[in-house]
Design a protein around this motif. Structure first.
Motif, mmCIF file in Angstrom:
data_model
loop_
_atom_site.group_PDB
_atom_site.id
_atom_site.type_symbol
_atom_site.label_atom_id
_atom_site.label_comp_id
_atom_site.label_asym_id
_atom_site.label_seq_id
_atom_site.Cartn_x
_atom_site.Cartn_y
_atom_site.Cartn_z
ATOM 1 N N ALA A 1 -25.713 -37.456 -9.283
ATOM 2 C CA ALA A 1 -24.826 -37.217 -10.420
ATOM 3 C C ALA A 1 -24.317 -35.780 -10.510
ATOM 4 C CB ALA A 1 -25.551 -37.581 -11.711
ATOM 5 N N LEU A 2 -25.073 -34.821 -10.017
ATOM 6 C CA LEU A 2 -24.687 -33.425 -10.204
ATOM 7 C C LEU A 2 -23.415 -33.003 -9.469
ATOM 8 C CD1 LEU A 2 -28.115 -31.589 -10.368
ATOM 9 C CD2 LEU A 2 -26.499 -32.056 -12.211
ATOM 10 N N PRO A 3 -23.201 -33.387 -8.208
ATOM 11 C CA PRO A 3 -21.945 -32.968 -7.562
ATOM 12 C C PRO A 3 -20.675 -33.472 -8.260
ATOM 13 C CG PRO A 3 -23.534 -33.609 -5.905
ATOM 14 C CD PRO A 3 -24.119 -33.987 -7.234
ATOM 15 N N PRO A 4 -20.589 -34.764 -8.628
ATOM 16 C CA PRO A 4 -19.383 -35.179 -9.364
ATOM 17 C C PRO A 4 -19.272 -34.509 -10.738
ATOM 18 C CG PRO A 4 -20.555 -37.103 -8.549
ATOM 19 C CD PRO A 4 -21.416 -35.916 -8.295
ATOM 20 N N ALA A 5 -20.410 -34.269 -11.390
ATOM 21 C CA ALA A 5 -20.371 -33.597 -12.690
ATOM 22 C C ALA A 5 -19.836 -32.181 -12.547
ATOM 23 C CB ALA A 5 -21.771 -33.579 -13.309
ATOM 24 N N ALA A 6 -20.271 -31.482 -11.510
ATOM 25 C CA ALA A 6 -19.772 -30.118 -11.291
ATOM 26 C C ALA A 6 -18.274 -30.130 -10.997
ATOM 27 C CB ALA A 6 -20.536 -29.475 -10.138
ATOM 28 N N LEU A 7 -17.839 -31.069 -10.179
ATOM 29 C CA LEU A 7 -16.418 -31.175 -9.855
ATOM 30 C C LEU A 7 -15.588 -31.450 -11.107
ATOM 31 C CD1 LEU A 7 -14.172 -31.320 -7.698
ATOM 32 C CD2 LEU A 7 -14.640 -33.767 -7.559
ATOM 33 N N LEU A 8 -16.033 -32.387 -11.931
ATOM 34 C CA LEU A 8 -15.297 -32.704 -13.155
ATOM 35 C C LEU A 8 -15.291 -31.520 -14.121
ATOM 36 C CD1 LEU A 8 -16.448 -36.379 -13.727
ATOM 37 C CD2 LEU A 8 -14.186 -35.583 -13.024
ATOM 38 N N THR A 9 -16.380 -30.779 -14.150
ATOM 39 C CA THR A 9 -16.439 -29.596 -15.015
ATOM 40 C C THR A 9 -15.402 -28.572 -14.587
ATOM 41 O OG1 THR A 9 -18.773 -29.930 -15.422
ATOM 42 C CG2 THR A 9 -17.925 -27.737 -15.814
ATOM 43 N N ILE A 10 -15.305 -28.359 -13.279
ATOM 44 C CA ILE A 10 -14.342 -27.385 -12.764
ATOM 45 C C ILE A 10 -12.914 -27.860 -13.009
ATOM 46 C CG2 ILE A 10 -13.449 -26.334 -10.647
ATOM 47 C CD1 ILE A 10 -16.424 -26.376 -9.663
ATOM 48 N N VAL A 11 -12.661 -29.140 -12.727
ATOM 49 C CA VAL A 11 -11.299 -29.679 -12.846
ATOM 50 C C VAL A 11 -10.834 -29.719 -14.296
ATOM 51 C CG1 VAL A 11 -9.883 -31.744 -12.492
ATOM 52 C CG2 VAL A 11 -11.423 -30.975 -10.691
ATOM 53 N N PHE A 12 -11.680 -30.191 -15.201
ATOM 54 C CA PHE A 12 -11.254 -30.405 -16.584
ATOM 55 C C PHE A 12 -11.738 -29.323 -17.555
ATOM 56 C CE2 PHE A 12 -11.153 -34.712 -14.777
ATOM 57 C CZ PHE A 12 -9.814 -34.974 -14.974
ATOM 58 N N GLY A 13 -12.569 -28.415 -17.104
ATOM 59 C CA GLY A 13 -13.027 -27.335 -17.980
ATOM 60 C C GLY A 13 -13.904 -27.805 -19.114
ATOM 61 N N GLY A 14 -14.691 -28.827 -18.917
ATOM 62 C CA GLY A 14 -15.526 -29.376 -19.980
ATOM 63 C C GLY A 14 -16.959 -28.909 -19.923
ATOM 64 N N TRP A 15 -17.176 -27.609 -19.830
ATOM 65 C CA TRP A 15 -18.522 -27.068 -19.689
ATOM 66 C C TRP A 15 -19.422 -27.439 -20.868
ATOM 67 C CZ3 TRP A 15 -21.717 -25.789 -16.211
ATOM 68 C CH2 TRP A 15 -22.838 -25.041 -16.508
ATOM 69 N N GLU A 16 -18.894 -27.397 -22.082
ATOM 70 C CA GLU A 16 -19.715 -27.720 -23.261
ATOM 71 C C GLU A 16 -20.199 -29.160 -23.220
ATOM 72 O OE1 GLU A 16 -16.618 -26.422 -23.519
ATOM 73 O OE2 GLU A 16 -17.141 -24.343 -23.960
ATOM 74 N N ALA A 17 -19.342 -30.078 -22.790
ATOM 75 C CA ALA A 17 -19.730 -31.490 -22.699
ATOM 76 C C ALA A 17 -20.820 -31.686 -21.647
ATOM 77 C CB ALA A 17 -18.520 -32.356 -22.376
ATOM 78 N N VAL A 18 -20.708 -30.993 -20.532
ATOM 79 C CA VAL A 18 -21.724 -31.112 -19.473
ATOM 80 C C VAL A 18 -23.058 -30.571 -19.962
ATOM 81 C CG1 VAL A 18 -22.383 -30.319 -17.162
ATOM 82 C CG2 VAL A 18 -20.045 -31.065 -17.599
ATOM 83 N N VAL A 19 -23.044 -29.462 -20.666
ATOM 84 C CA VAL A 19 -24.285 -28.889 -21.191
ATOM 85 C C VAL A 19 -24.928 -29.855 -22.183
ATOM 86 C CG1 VAL A 19 -25.239 -27.019 -22.603
ATOM 87 C CG2 VAL A 19 -23.597 -26.516 -20.785
ATOM 88 N N THR A 20 -24.124 -30.466 -23.028
ATOM 89 C CA THR A 20 -24.645 -31.423 -24.005
ATOM 90 C C THR A 20 -25.273 -32.628 -23.311
ATOM 91 O OG1 THR A 20 -22.960 -30.757 -25.589
ATOM 92 C CG2 THR A 20 -24.025 -32.881 -25.973
ATOM 93 N N GLN A 21 -24.579 -33.172 -22.296
ATOM 94 C CA GLN A 21 -25.116 -34.325 -21.574
ATOM 95 C C GLN A 21 -26.382 -33.961 -20.808
ATOM 96 O OE1 GLN A 21 -24.192 -37.523 -21.697
ATOM 97 N NE2 GLN A 21 -22.758 -36.927 -23.294
#
Length: 61
Positions: A31-51
């Motif tokens: 799960a971590l590689p796609p999550a990192a990619l989506l964070t970079i692409v969409f700028g959703g760092w706060e959502a990733v931290v929450t999840q």
């Protein structure tokens, strides 16, 4: 006829797989590689931290 052969091959693959739950570290490694990619692409760092916090809480129970 080709469709039948593909269906048969797919059935053979699924028979060899074991059922059950995946180890949490394997799930995190998947799960971590796609999550990192989506964070970079969409700028959703706060959502990733929450999840990540929610998942850490579930693994810790």
């Amino acid at each position: 006829m080709a469709t039948r052969a593909r269906g048969h091959r797919a059935a053979d693959v699924s028979v060899g797989q074991r059922s059950g739950r995946r180890h949490p570290l394997v799930a995190a490694a998947m799960a971590l590689p796609p999550a990192a990619l989506l964070t970079i692409v969409f700028g959703g760092w706060e959502a990733v931290v929450t999840q990540a916090s929610s998942v850490a809480g579930m693994l810790g129970r």
